[in-house]
Design a protein around this motif. Structure first.
Motif, short mmCIF file in Angstrom:
data_model
loop_
_atom_site.label_atom_id
_atom_site.label_comp_id
_atom_site.label_asym_id
_atom_site.label_seq_id
_atom_site.Cartn_x
_atom_site.Cartn_y
_atom_site.Cartn_z
N HIS A 207 0.31 7.70 -12.61
CA HIS A 207 -0.98 8.40 -12.47
C HIS A 207 -2.11 7.41 -12.28
O HIS A 207 -2.96 7.58 -11.38
CB HIS A 207 -1.24 9.26 -13.70
CG HIS A 207 -2.62 9.85 -13.73
ND1 HIS A 207 -2.99 10.92 -12.95
CD2 HIS A 207 -3.73 9.49 -14.45
CE1 HIS A 207 -4.26 11.21 -13.18
NE2 HIS A 207 -4.73 10.36 -14.08
N ARG A 209 -1.95 4.25 -11.28
CA ARG A 209 -1.78 3.55 -10.01
C ARG A 209 -2.26 4.40 -8.84
O ARG A 209 -2.96 3.92 -7.94
CB ARG A 209 -0.31 3.16 -9.79
CG ARG A 209 0.19 2.06 -10.69
CD ARG A 209 1.50 1.47 -10.15
NE ARG A 209 2.51 2.50 -9.93
CZ ARG A 209 3.39 2.88 -10.86
NH1 ARG A 209 3.37 2.31 -12.05
NH2 ARG A 209 4.29 3.80 -10.59
N ASP A 210 -1.89 5.68 -8.85
CA ASP A 210 -2.19 6.54 -7.72
C ASP A 210 -3.67 6.93 -7.66
O ASP A 210 -4.24 7.05 -6.57
CB ASP A 210 -1.34 7.82 -7.77
CG ASP A 210 0.15 7.54 -7.59
OD1 ASP A 210 0.48 6.44 -7.09
OD2 ASP A 210 0.96 8.40 -7.96
N LYS A 211 -4.28 7.13 -8.81
CA LYS A 211 -5.63 7.68 -8.85
C LYS A 211 -6.73 6.62 -8.98
O LYS A 211 -7.87 6.86 -8.55
CB LYS A 211 -5.76 8.66 -10.02
CG LYS A 211 -4.82 9.85 -9.97
CD LYS A 211 -5.14 10.77 -8.80
CE LYS A 211 -4.26 12.01 -8.82
NZ LYS A 211 -4.53 12.91 -7.67
N ALA A 242 -3.19 -1.55 -8.11
CA ALA A 242 -1.93 -0.84 -8.27
C ALA A 242 -0.97 -1.64 -9.13
O ALA A 242 -0.12 -1.07 -9.84
CB ALA A 242 -1.31 -0.56 -6.90
#
Length: 414
Positions: A207, A209-211, A242
């Protein structure tokens, strides 16, 4: 294959250290040929100037000298070319400077290109011959320098050689560390090259890393206790990536973090997410009744936390801890972040390791290779960003250039 006796001096590497060595040597009246593998010189110098070229730092000189990992080795070089002398040198090229709010010194135009153009013009006017797309390949069996170029290969036997090829960070700009095994084969002690002024890896959730990869963390303070038990705290900003964390505040702690990683396999620092408020105030703000508001809205309105800062709290604290005002306040003021590796050296701003100082003469000539000198980031030293790297690299170039002049003068008198 071309043969060339090269009675003058050869400088290999067109970064700040090599250019500065060439300047000192040419000003002493010796012919200089400078070779660089890239299509143009000063590429890393220009990259450093994209966001504003940080030339040096204006802090008190005694404090300035403590920023290096080997102050005893670097202090003589810095004494001969202090930050004030560096600024005067820049002014001599027709480039004005100013001191920023952080104490860092910049060209008035904030750009590297005008300074580099003026410098190269002065070098060429002084007789320095610059050869690009010429890559050093080490030495042949007879001890001649091998330099490959688009039309073939040169074999050179100069009166003296300056190696200024940089470390191994940002290899696409020319500093790829290929020289290390060639020197090792000649008996030169070279400490392993490793990432410095680099990002560090953290095991983020998918979460985060993605957001939040790339999100900045502004107005924070980082605290870290090194292996000697010394705790340092600095304000500043960093960024989530990331893979972990990066940015100027992390770079300032890269050396003690790296040393702790080597010793323990991990390193933990703390972040103060609200450095303008003391713990008692944060505790009171967090414990203030929030009524029907969500915890996120409450923390934003009472403590100013949102976005990446709030995401970090959720990343590092359990749901239970987020609902406990005391534990939440403690975390806001000292959130532990554990790193487990440095980012690869190809991403680092600079590299640590290199030619060991105990294998050099005082003039920075290799003890086992008479007439071969080393300058700049090839040497085994480390410094944070903030003008320290560039100042020391240029000071090293001047020091080595002076050593070459003395060597050539002694050879002429013999």
């Amino acid at each position: 294959m071309n043969q060339n006796s090269a009675p003058g001096v050869v400088v290999i590497g067109g970064g700040p250290a090599g250019l500065m060595a060439a300047e000192v040597i040419s000003q002493a009246g010796y012919p200089v040929d400078l070779y660089d593998a890239m299509p143009s010189v000063g590429r890393k110098f220009l990259l450093a100037g994209i966001g504003g070229l940080n030339i040096t730092h204006s802090e008190a000189y005694e404090r300035f000298c403590t920023r290096f990992d080997k102050p005893a080795a670097l202090r003589p070089l810095l004494d001969r070319f202090t930050p004030e002398m560096l600024q005067a040198w820049v002014h001599g090229l027709g480039v004005e400077t100013f001191v920023g709010t952080s104490g860092r010194v910049f060209p008035k135009e904030m750009k590297a290109a005008p300074l580099l153009r003026a410098w190269l013009h002065r070098l060429r006017a002084g007789g320095v011959r610059i050869h690009v797309r010429h890559r050093w390949l080490g030495w042949d069996e007879a001890g001649a320098l091998r330099i490959a170029h688009p039309e073939g290969e040169l074999r050179l036997r100069p009166a003296a050689t300056v190696l200024a090829l940089g470390g191994a960070s940002w290899p696409r700009l020319g500093s790829d560390g290929a020289w290390a095994p060639w020197l090792g084969e000649r008996g030169v002690a070279v400490a392993p090259l490793e990432s410095a002024n680099c990002g560090f890896e953290v095991a983020w959730s998918a979460h985060l890393r993605d957001k939040f990869a790339g999100a900045p963390l502004k107005s924070v303070a980082l605290s870290f206790t090194d292996l000697a038990g010394h705790t340092e705290t600095r304000p500043g900003e960093l960024a989530l990536s990331a893979e972990g964390v990066e940015g100027s505040l992390i770079y300032a702690f890269s050396r003690p973090l790296r040393e702790t990683l080597k010793a323990r396999g991990h390193a933990t620092f703390t972040l103060d997410l609200a450095p303008g408020r003391d713990l008692a105030r944060v505790r009171a703000e967090v414990a203030h009744p929030r009524g029907s508001r969500s915890l996120s809205s409450h923390l934003q309105s009472r403590v100013g936390l949102k976005g990446a800062k709030l995401a970090l709290l959720h990343e590092c604290l359990s749901r239970e801890a987020m609902q406990d005002p005391e534990r939440l306040a403690q975390a806001i003021k000292a959130l532990p972040i554990t790193v487990h590796a440095t980012r690869p050296i190809v991403e680092a701003i600079s590299s640590a390791g290199g030619v060991c100082f105990d294998g050099l003469t005082p003039e920075h000539m290799l003890q086992g290779l008479p007439g071969v000198f080393v300058a700049g980031e090839m040497l085994d030293w480390d410094a944070p960003t903030g003008g320290y790297l560039l100042t020391a690299s240029m000071a090293s170039g001047r020091w080595t250039g002076a050593g070459v002049v003395a060597w050539c003068g002694a050879a002429a008198r013999a």
